[in-house]
Design a protein around this motif. Structure first.
Motif, PDB file in Angstrom:
ATOM      1  N   ALA A  42      -6.683  48.354  -3.671  1.00 22.95           N
ATOM      2  CA  ALA A  42      -7.615  47.569  -2.865  1.00 22.95           C
ATOM      3  C   ALA A  42      -6.911  47.103  -1.596  1.00 22.95           C
ATOM      4  O   ALA A  42      -5.754  46.667  -1.627  1.00 22.95           O
ATOM      5  CB  ALA A  42      -8.116  46.359  -3.649  1.00 22.95           C
ATOM      6  N   TRP A  49     -13.105  43.593   2.783  1.00 23.45           N
ATOM      7  CA  TRP A  49     -13.475  43.110   1.460  1.00 23.45           C
ATOM      8  C   TRP A  49     -14.961  43.214   1.167  1.00 23.45           C
ATOM      9  O   TRP A  49     -15.361  43.325   0.011  1.00 23.45           O
ATOM     10  CB  TRP A  49     -13.017  41.659   1.278  1.00 23.45           C
ATOM     11  CG  TRP A  49     -11.527  41.519   1.211  1.00 23.45           C
ATOM     12  CD1 TRP A  49     -10.612  42.526   1.088  1.00 23.45           C
ATOM     13  CD2 TRP A  49     -10.780  40.296   1.276  1.00 23.45           C
ATOM     14  NE1 TRP A  49      -9.335  42.014   1.081  1.00 23.45           N
ATOM     15  CE2 TRP A  49      -9.405  40.645   1.185  1.00 23.45           C
ATOM     16  CE3 TRP A  49     -11.128  38.951   1.397  1.00 23.45           C
ATOM     17  CZ2 TRP A  49      -8.389  39.693   1.217  1.00 23.45           C
ATOM     18  CZ3 TRP A  49     -10.115  38.012   1.423  1.00 23.45           C
ATOM     19  CH2 TRP A  49      -8.761  38.374   1.330  1.00 23.45           C
ATOM     20  N   THR A  54     -14.786  48.831  -1.122  1.00 23.83           N
ATOM     21  CA  THR A  54     -13.921  47.799  -1.692  1.00 23.83           C
ATOM     22  C   THR A  54     -14.658  46.993  -2.750  1.00 23.83           C
ATOM     23  O   THR A  54     -14.088  46.635  -3.788  1.00 23.83           O
ATOM     24  CB  THR A  54     -13.379  46.870  -0.586  1.00 23.83           C
ATOM     25  OG1 THR A  54     -12.600  47.656   0.324  1.00 23.83           O
ATOM     26  CG2 THR A  54     -12.508  45.773  -1.160  1.00 23.83           C
ATOM     27  N   LEU A  58     -13.519  46.315  -6.684  1.00 23.84           N
ATOM     28  CA  LEU A  58     -13.278  44.969  -7.190  1.00 23.84           C
ATOM     29  C   LEU A  58     -14.291  44.566  -8.260  1.00 23.84           C
ATOM     30  O   LEU A  58     -14.352  43.409  -8.655  1.00 23.84           O
ATOM     31  CB  LEU A  58     -13.312  43.962  -6.036  1.00 23.84           C
ATOM     32  CG  LEU A  58     -12.327  44.221  -4.893  1.00 23.84           C
ATOM     33  CD1 LEU A  58     -12.387  43.097  -3.873  1.00 23.84           C
ATOM     34  CD2 LEU A  58     -10.909  44.382  -5.418  1.00 23.84           C
ATOM     35  N   VAL A  69      -5.320  44.383 -10.825  1.00 22.43           N
ATOM     36  CA  VAL A  69      -5.772  44.887  -9.528  1.00 22.43           C
ATOM     37  C   VAL A  69      -4.569  45.200  -8.660  1.00 22.43           C
ATOM     38  O   VAL A  69      -3.668  44.370  -8.498  1.00 22.43           O
ATOM     39  CB  VAL A  69      -6.684  43.866  -8.825  1.00 22.43           C
ATOM     40  CG1 VAL A  69      -7.048  44.344  -7.429  1.00 22.43           C
ATOM     41  CG2 VAL A  69      -7.950  43.636  -9.643  1.00 22.43           C
ATOM     42  N   ILE A  71      -3.010  45.843  -5.023  1.00 17.80           N
ATOM     43  CA  ILE A  71      -3.264  45.548  -3.620  1.00 17.80           C
ATOM     44  C   ILE A  71      -2.215  46.250  -2.761  1.00 17.80           C
ATOM     45  O   ILE A  71      -1.091  46.492  -3.200  1.00 17.80           O
ATOM     46  CB  ILE A  71      -3.268  44.028  -3.331  1.00 17.80           C
ATOM     47  CG1 ILE A  71      -1.932  43.378  -3.726  1.00 17.80           C
ATOM     48  CG2 ILE A  71      -4.431  43.363  -4.061  1.00 17.80           C
ATOM     49  CD1 ILE A  71      -1.836  41.901  -3.337  1.00 17.80           C
ATOM     50  N   ASN A  86      -8.574  38.418  -5.193  1.00 18.51           N
ATOM     51  CA  ASN A  86      -8.798  39.236  -6.379  1.00 18.51           C
ATOM     52  C   ASN A  86      -8.709  38.429  -7.665  1.00 18.51           C
ATOM     53  O   ASN A  86      -9.394  38.739  -8.640  1.00 18.51           O
ATOM     54  CB  ASN A  86      -7.817  40.410  -6.401  1.00 18.51           C
ATOM     55  CG  ASN A  86      -8.262  41.539  -5.490  1.00 18.51           C
ATOM     56  OD1 ASN A  86      -9.164  42.299  -5.826  1.00 18.51           O
ATOM     57  ND2 ASN A  86      -7.651  41.637  -4.319  1.00 18.51           N
ATOM     58  N   LYS A  89     -11.890  37.058  -8.243  1.00 17.46           N
ATOM     59  CA  LYS A  89     -12.819  38.114  -8.662  1.00 17.46           C
ATOM     60  C   LYS A  89     -12.579  38.555 -10.109  1.00 17.46           C
ATOM     61  O   LYS A  89     -13.261  39.453 -10.605  1.00 17.46           O
ATOM     62  CB  LYS A  89     -12.675  39.327  -7.727  1.00 17.46           C
ATOM     63  CG  LYS A  89     -13.254  39.137  -6.342  1.00 17.46           C
ATOM     64  CD  LYS A  89     -14.758  39.289  -6.364  1.00 17.46           C
ATOM     65  CE  LYS A  89     -15.358  39.286  -4.976  1.00 17.46           C
ATOM     66  NZ  LYS A  89     -16.816  39.526  -5.010  1.00 17.46           N
ATOM     67  N   ALA A  91      -9.169  39.154 -11.517  1.00 21.08           N
ATOM     68  CA  ALA A  91      -7.873  39.769 -11.809  1.00 21.08           C
ATOM     69  C   ALA A  91      -6.988  38.830 -12.621  1.00 21.08           C
ATOM     70  O   ALA A  91      -6.867  37.648 -12.305  1.00 21.08           O
ATOM     71  CB  ALA A  91      -7.169  40.153 -10.513  1.00 21.08           C
ATOM     72  N   ILE A  94      -1.725  40.948 -10.837  1.00 22.00           N
ATOM     73  CA  ILE A  94      -1.733  41.533  -9.497  1.00 22.00           C
ATOM     74  C   ILE A  94      -0.599  42.541  -9.397  1.00 22.00           C
ATOM     75  O   ILE A  94       0.558  42.225  -9.680  1.00 22.00           O
ATOM     76  CB  ILE A  94      -1.568  40.457  -8.398  1.00 22.00           C
ATOM     77  CG1 ILE A  94      -2.772  39.504  -8.390  1.00 22.00           C
ATOM     78  CG2 ILE A  94      -1.381  41.107  -7.024  1.00 22.00           C
ATOM     79  CD1 ILE A  94      -4.096  40.140  -7.978  1.00 22.00           C
TER      80      ILE A  94
END
Length: 330
Positions: A42, A49, A54, A58, A69, A71, A86, A89, A91, A94
């Motif tokens: 992402a 976003w 994207t 997500l 997720v 990045i 994220n 959202k 996650a 990371i």
């Protein structure tokens, strides 16, 4: 193995692949035995976003935790913002991409291009870990062995990452310049694993249960990550787990099982993407599933001309019905 507070059910993971490991595919791989899955990469740029692409990447509705997720970017502050975005959202982990060799990623100094700039690597890792730590969200790193074969700096990068607070490291055993050519450097993965105390996940050329066992034994890595070999073959996770546990091969799926899995995958794929995008993006998955089966070339040519989900679905179902009848009459 564990990533932060998350205990994973087995050491056989599916690698993040742009345009492949979308939510339906990740969920399928987990159902068939993948112990962990990381989302497609992402973008860290906030301007992207709200894009359809994207937003789909997500979307984690119905996914089994821990949702991870990945990045990508080259600006430490922007990467930290992307991590927070994220997390909000959904996650739970990371993952920072410093391994993608694609030109469109490296040309903006992200992905594996960052290996050329160790100070920037440190700044990005510190920035992301700093915002994730108070939220109890582990940060992981996926990288390569170096920029090219004359500049292999992964041991230094990995040690810095561990000191900064990275919870696990995935290492693709190639340099950025290698792209996907040549053989993976398992010696380098072994060296990095011996130097770190955090979990190390081996990635690169793991295309069979036997290869997974060899890599785990040779490198002493905590897990393996399977990428291209899972395309059209999500059974590889179940087969690999069985081989690691039992020391013998699991029988390959029969045509009826292949049909059932593929049709379920297609249904979820269509629901996720909608009619127009769904039928077009499903073509590559269907092609991967059937590539090694009898009559595949002719079927793929016909299937690629179909423009509705129902036509495509019915064509796949009918084609497999013929294979099943042939299999039953053998």
């Amino acid at each position: 193995m564990k990533i932060g507070q998350w205990t994973l059910p087995n050491p056989v993971f599916v690698a993040p692949m742009a345009g492949v490991t979308d939510r339906p595919f990740r969920q399928l791989c987990k159902r068939l035995g993948a112990g962990y899955a990381v989302s497609e990469m992402a973008a860290s740029n906030p301007k992207l976003w709200d894009s359809v692409k994207t937003s789909r990447r997500l979307n984690h509705d119905g996914e089994v935790d821990p949702i991870s997720v990945q990045i990508a970017g080259a600006d430490p502050d922007m990467m930290a913002q992307a991590a927070l975005f994220n997390i909000h959202k959904g996650a739970k982990i990371i993952d920072i991409n410093m391994g993608c060799p694609a030109k469109k990623v490296c040309n903006v100094a992200s992905g594996s291009a960052l290996l050329k700039h160790e100070e920037l690597v440190v700044a990005i890792l510190k920035s992301v870990v700093q915002v994730c730590k108070p939220l109890d969200v582990p940060v992981t790193l996926k990288t390569r062995t170096g920029w090219d074969r004359e500049h292999k700096n992964v041991l230094r990068i990995a040690t810095l990452a561990q000191d900064i607070g990275i919870s696990a490291l995935t290492l693709h055993g190639r340099t950025r310049a290698d792209m996907y050519n040549g053989e993976a450097e398992y010696d380098t993965i072994k060296l990095v694993k011996s130097a770190l105390s955090i979990p190390v996940i081996a990635n690169g050329d793991i295309d069979s249960p036997q290869k997974a066992k060899y890599v785990l034994d040779y490198t002493q890595a905590d897990a393996v990550m399977i990428g291209r070999a899972a395309q059209g073959n999500p059974w590889i996770f179940k087969q690999t787990n069985y081989y690691l546990a039992q020391g013998k091969e699991l029988l390959p799926p029969r045509y009826s099982e292949m049909q059932e899995v593929l049709l379920q995958h297609l249904n979820e794929h269509y629901q996720f993407y909608g009619e127009h995008t769904g039928v077009r993006t499903a073509r590559k998955h269907i092609g991967w599933y059937v590539a090694q089966l009898p009559g595949a070339t002719e079927f793929i040519q016909v299937m690629n001309q179909l423009n509705t989900c129902s036509e495509q679905f019915n064509a796949v179902e009918d084609w497999f019905n013929e294979l099943i009848r042939f299999e039953e009459n053998e």
